[in-house]
Write an enzyme that holds these catalytic residues in place. Sequence first.
Site, PDB file in Angstrom:
ATOM      1  N   HIS A 201       1.130  -0.900   0.235  1.00  0.00           N
ATOM      2  CA  HIS A 201       0.331   0.008   0.162  1.00  0.00           C
ATOM      3  C   HIS A 201       0.613   1.333  -0.290  1.00  0.00           C
ATOM      4  O   HIS A 201       0.483   2.427  -0.311  1.00  0.00           O
ATOM      5  CB  HIS A 201      -1.111  -0.290   1.222  1.00  0.00           C
ATOM      6  CG  HIS A 201      -2.075  -0.754   1.220  1.00  0.00           C
ATOM      7  ND1 HIS A 201      -2.294  -2.063   1.678  1.00  0.00           N
ATOM      8  CD2 HIS A 201      -3.268  -0.582  -0.044  1.00  0.00           C
ATOM      9  CE1 HIS A 201      -2.897  -2.539   0.538  1.00  0.00           C
ATOM     10  NE2 HIS A 201      -3.734  -2.071  -0.196  1.00  0.00           N
ATOM     11  N   GLU A 443     -10.359 -11.848  -4.662  1.00  0.00           N
ATOM     12  CA  GLU A 443      -9.482 -11.403  -4.016  1.00  0.00           C
ATOM     13  C   GLU A 443      -8.051 -12.793  -3.249  1.00  0.00           C
ATOM     14  O   GLU A 443      -7.272 -12.545  -3.095  1.00  0.00           O
ATOM     15  CB  GLU A 443      -8.637  -9.506  -3.224  1.00  0.00           C
ATOM     16  CG  GLU A 443      -9.710  -9.729  -2.803  1.00  0.00           C
ATOM     17  CD  GLU A 443      -9.132  -7.876  -2.864  1.00  0.00           C
ATOM     18  OE1 GLU A 443      -8.832  -7.212  -2.572  1.00  0.00           O
ATOM     19  OE2 GLU A 443     -10.604  -7.112  -1.460  1.00  0.00           O
ATOM     20  N   ASP A 467      -4.052  -8.545  -3.979  1.00  0.00           N
ATOM     21  CA  ASP A 467      -4.191  -9.642  -2.442  1.00  0.00           C
ATOM     22  C   ASP A 467      -4.381 -10.895  -3.982  1.00  0.00           C
ATOM     23  O   ASP A 467      -3.792 -12.174  -3.234  1.00  0.00           O
ATOM     24  CB  ASP A 467      -5.057  -9.432  -2.071  1.00  0.00           C
ATOM     25  CG  ASP A 467      -4.389  -8.564  -0.915  1.00  0.00           C
ATOM     26  OD1 ASP A 467      -3.708  -8.845  -0.603  1.00  0.00           O
ATOM     27  OD2 ASP A 467      -5.634  -7.595  -0.695  1.00  0.00           O
ATOM     28  N   CYS A 514      -9.307  -4.092 -10.443  1.00  0.00           N
ATOM     29  CA  CYS A 514      -8.725  -2.862 -10.199  1.00  0.00           C
ATOM     30  C   CYS A 514      -7.500  -3.297  -9.016  1.00  0.00           C
ATOM     31  O   CYS A 514      -7.011  -1.864  -8.478  1.00  0.00           O
ATOM     32  CB  CYS A 514      -9.814  -2.594  -9.276  1.00  0.00           C
ATOM     33  SG  CYS A 514      -9.951  -3.310  -7.602  1.00  0.00           S
TER      34      CYS A 514
HETATM   35  C1  PEP Z   1      -6.119  -5.450  -4.536  1.00  0.00           C
HETATM   36  O1  PEP Z   1      -5.776  -6.472  -3.470  1.00  0.00           O
HETATM   37  O2  PEP Z   1      -5.526  -5.539  -5.071  1.00  0.00           O
HETATM   38  C2  PEP Z   1      -6.914  -4.959  -4.727  1.00  0.00           C
HETATM   39  C3  PEP Z   1      -6.810  -3.469  -5.492  1.00  0.00           C
HETATM   40  O3  PEP Z   1      -6.874  -3.559  -2.945  1.00  0.00           O
HETATM   41  P1  PEP Z   1      -6.002  -3.606  -2.132  1.00  0.00           P
HETATM   42  O4  PEP Z   1      -4.355  -2.990  -3.141  1.00  0.00           O
HETATM   43  O5  PEP Z   1      -6.491  -2.177  -1.333  1.00  0.00           O
HETATM   44  O6  PEP Z   1      -5.723  -4.454  -1.301  1.00  0.00           O
HETATM   45 MG    MG Z   2      -7.191  -6.029  -1.633  1.00  0.00          MG
END
Ligand code: PEP
Ligand code: MG
Length: 592
Positions: A201, A443, A467, A514
């Site tokens: 993140h 995910e 994920d 996403c």
């Molecule tokens: C992901 O896991 O790809 C996602 C978009 O969610 P985050 O990156 O916030 O875990």
């Molecule tokens: Mg995620």
Amino acid sequence: MNNHEYDPSGEFTLTGISGSPGICIGKAYLVDREGVDVIEKYFVGQHEVNTEINRFKSAVKHARDELSAIIEDIPEELRENTYILETHLLLHKDKMLYDRTMEIIKKDQVNAEWALKRATALAVNMFKQISDPYLGARAADIEHVSDRIMRQLTGIRDVNISNIDKRVILVATHLTPAETSQIQLNRIMGFVTDRGGKASHTSIVARALDIPSVLGLETATSVIKNDDVIIVDGNKGTVIVNPSEETLIDYSDLRRRYALHRADIVRTGDLPAESTDGLVFRVMGNIELPEEIVGVRDNGGEGIGLFRTEFLYIARTNFPEEQELFEQYRETVELMAPHPVTIRTLDINGDKEIPSMPTPEEVNPALGLRAIRFCLRKPDIFTTQLRAILRAAAHGTIRLLLPMISGCEEISESIRLLDKAAESLEKEGIEYNRDIEIGIMIEVPSAAILADAMAEMVDFFSIGTNDLVQYTLALDRANPHVAHLYSPLHPAVIRLIRHIVDSAREKNKPTYICGEMAADPINLPVILGLGIEELSMAPQSIPEIKNMIRRISVADTGRLMVDVLKKNTVSEIHELIKNRFGDILYSDIYAS
Ligand code: PEP
Ligand code: MG
């Protein structure tokens, strides 16, 4: 994954993982908190006891002055959140910390740092044994206060990013997503860290801020010194320390070429992403805060495909109220109209802790009480958010997205709570709109495997590859030691995605993506070839991806997939894509 190349001029290169693209050149500014954890014990003898006590008293005084100054500087409109800091101010003189540290110095004749560490551990342990959550949270307060005093004793600087007043490049062991989001763009040019991986993140926030970063360097804080000149190449994932005159000239030129290349691409951002054979894809933006909508619009994003709402909870010490959330969401939908806004419900824990909810001790937080699991255990917090979303849906197009779904019950329970939230709004006569699309993030492998059953329960899927790759390949997305193995082009991931898309299609439901996979050009032929209908990514990546879609034939990507699905290794799949699509995927600024 580390590599130092030494040069007689004093220049050397560190290799890590590209966190966010771009190039910056500037002076290093080290922020380190790690030293606070390595406290040594030594005996001072009776004659030095008073000196240690005075050192401790003076550290407490300085720590309190520092905190008072921080409180003073908090703008009037944010004052309501300062009560936690005021509590910390009082805790500096708390018996358990202040008096006990001095007692330990006297009794054991040890250095002040060690005595403080001991007193802190005793106090924290005591609070942790109390089941009352309010008192339990005091343990974290004691730790914060103790850290601040310890930094005074050891002379180690705090990671107070918002106070940095020079134009610098940050060099840190680790920056949390919350710290990264405090970066002030007019001061900080870029950052590099010892830890972290591409899908962490921290790097997602760096991309949102649009500053270059390199992560997972492992030794950056040990080999880079304050004020060293460094070049951060976020495209390649390298950091050049003490560059020679020649390297500086080359890189200044490269930085200029990269800026021109970006400007060219951004100019075409508003054109639709229509493939050469006439299929139009919607390309949307991922955001963490409503302020980033401007970036989505400026880069030609056609809506928000992922609003990571947890960031509204991160930089504060209390949970937001329904009205505040409603106003934020309403602002977001209004600014994005007529395009849709996909609001993902709270995805905290894992690598995103929030201060208002100290996390239970978890050995494996990524497998713990994260996201939907947390929300279903805390229906009050969840319902506050659901009510705010339903209310904002009366002001524009909202899609609701549930994170980390791993079983069908989580979907039905979430929908039950959503209906209950709608009923309560109805009863109270508050305006809302229950007629919204509901989707789930795919995910977790179990959700992918159960995609056929889940497709019947929802309106759309959105694949969170960050994920999905982590859980499918058993690779921590933020761990630099396994970053070389982390790839969305792994054949197991590709086959899983195919199963997801096909299962959804059988039930006439669309699949979107996403995760960060969507933003890397090399993955685009596979994404389109698999039949994904909509892509969402960091706003800065939108123009590049739209530009590439305009140069690709979807029929060609379908043909590519026939061969990709026969391959069993990442490198073979990589090669195939490069051979068939290499000429349109790369505009290599390094070659010119
Ligand atoms: C992901 O896991 O790809 C996602 C978009 O969610 P985050 O990156 O916030 O875990
Ligand atoms: Mg995620």
